[in-house]
Enzyme design. Sequence first.
Site, short mmCIF file in Angstrom:
data_model
loop_
_atom_site.label_atom_id
_atom_site.label_comp_id
_atom_site.label_asym_id
_atom_site.label_seq_id
_atom_site.Cartn_x
_atom_site.Cartn_y
_atom_site.Cartn_z
N GLU A 128 7.58 -1.81 71.71
CA GLU A 128 7.82 -3.17 72.26
C GLU A 128 9.38 -2.18 72.09
O GLU A 128 10.42 -2.40 73.06
CB GLU A 128 7.70 -4.00 71.43
CG GLU A 128 8.52 -5.23 71.30
CD GLU A 128 8.59 -5.71 72.38
OE1 GLU A 128 8.82 -7.36 72.68
OE2 GLU A 128 7.83 -5.50 73.54
N THR A 181 15.20 -7.57 79.22
CA THR A 181 15.33 -8.14 77.34
C THR A 181 16.69 -7.39 76.82
O THR A 181 17.57 -7.86 75.76
CB THR A 181 13.78 -7.58 76.56
OG1 THR A 181 12.76 -8.03 77.41
CG2 THR A 181 13.85 -7.97 75.47
#
Length: 306
Positions: A128, A181
């Site tokens: 991630e 993100t």
Amino acid sequence: MKELKIFSPATVANVSCGFDVLGFCLDSIGDEMIIRKTDKKGIHITKIEGYDLPYEAEKNVAGVSALAMLEDAQPDCGFEIEIYKNIKPGSGVGSSSASAVGSVFAMNELLGKPYNKTQLTNFAMKGEALASQSEHADNIAPAIFGGFTLVKSVAPLEVIQLPTPKDLFAVIIHPQIEIKTSEARSILPKQVALQDAITQWSNVGSLVHALHTNDYTLLSKSLTDVVVEPYRSELIPHFDAVRQNALKHGALGCGISGSGPSIFSLCHGKDNAQNVAKAIKDLYSKTNILFEIYSSKINTQGIKIL
């Protein structure tokens, strides 16, 4: 077992007031992956369908988390990974975390489950971090544990599984634009006003209590974000109109899913979710932005073998 096919679900992170700590798991959308043990050591991504992603393991989220586990486990084998990507990257419903979780979950099964869910979360965070430039588990934890989760701490990692009211549904609208993100994090303030911080942690505490007590009224009152949403909502076309329309048609609350552009609405019951989905669809159909919309029961199982 030499090979597994798994479903790695989409997730909603932050859940309004719980920036970087709260998340829940969706049921109706997710990636599929096939992982197989091989005599050839290392991690080898052999097939990707759906979106154009790198095949080099060290540049692919699923590969990075797999390499982290491989380094720790030191098995006398390697793994091949096939990715069937249904969650669009940059959609705000945990596309990168689904990839990161899928590889380590399946590898763990094929190795005889030497790792627990918290350890798997730790490996997946490495992948991630490739996508978002920071290690956080608010998408990864609900994908692995299922239902609602709260990340108590990242170092050391501590995940708390929260109860899920049985009639809770989520409606997700995904405008077909991309918000990275890392970019969505860069616009956030480095400091927060004390009064805003007090409001925010009050809402988090109330939301956790509402989940434990099946209190839909309190849950509705708690789904307010005064820290992050005021900044990120400006990146999402028609966000305020979507929220107002969702609440007008009975949604418990409405907020940004992860870093956006997807928007989630939590609803009490399937009929309410369908009404909210129709209201949002009717509103967004009047814009010139392509979108997808779907409703989902909260997935309390999380990632699963197909």
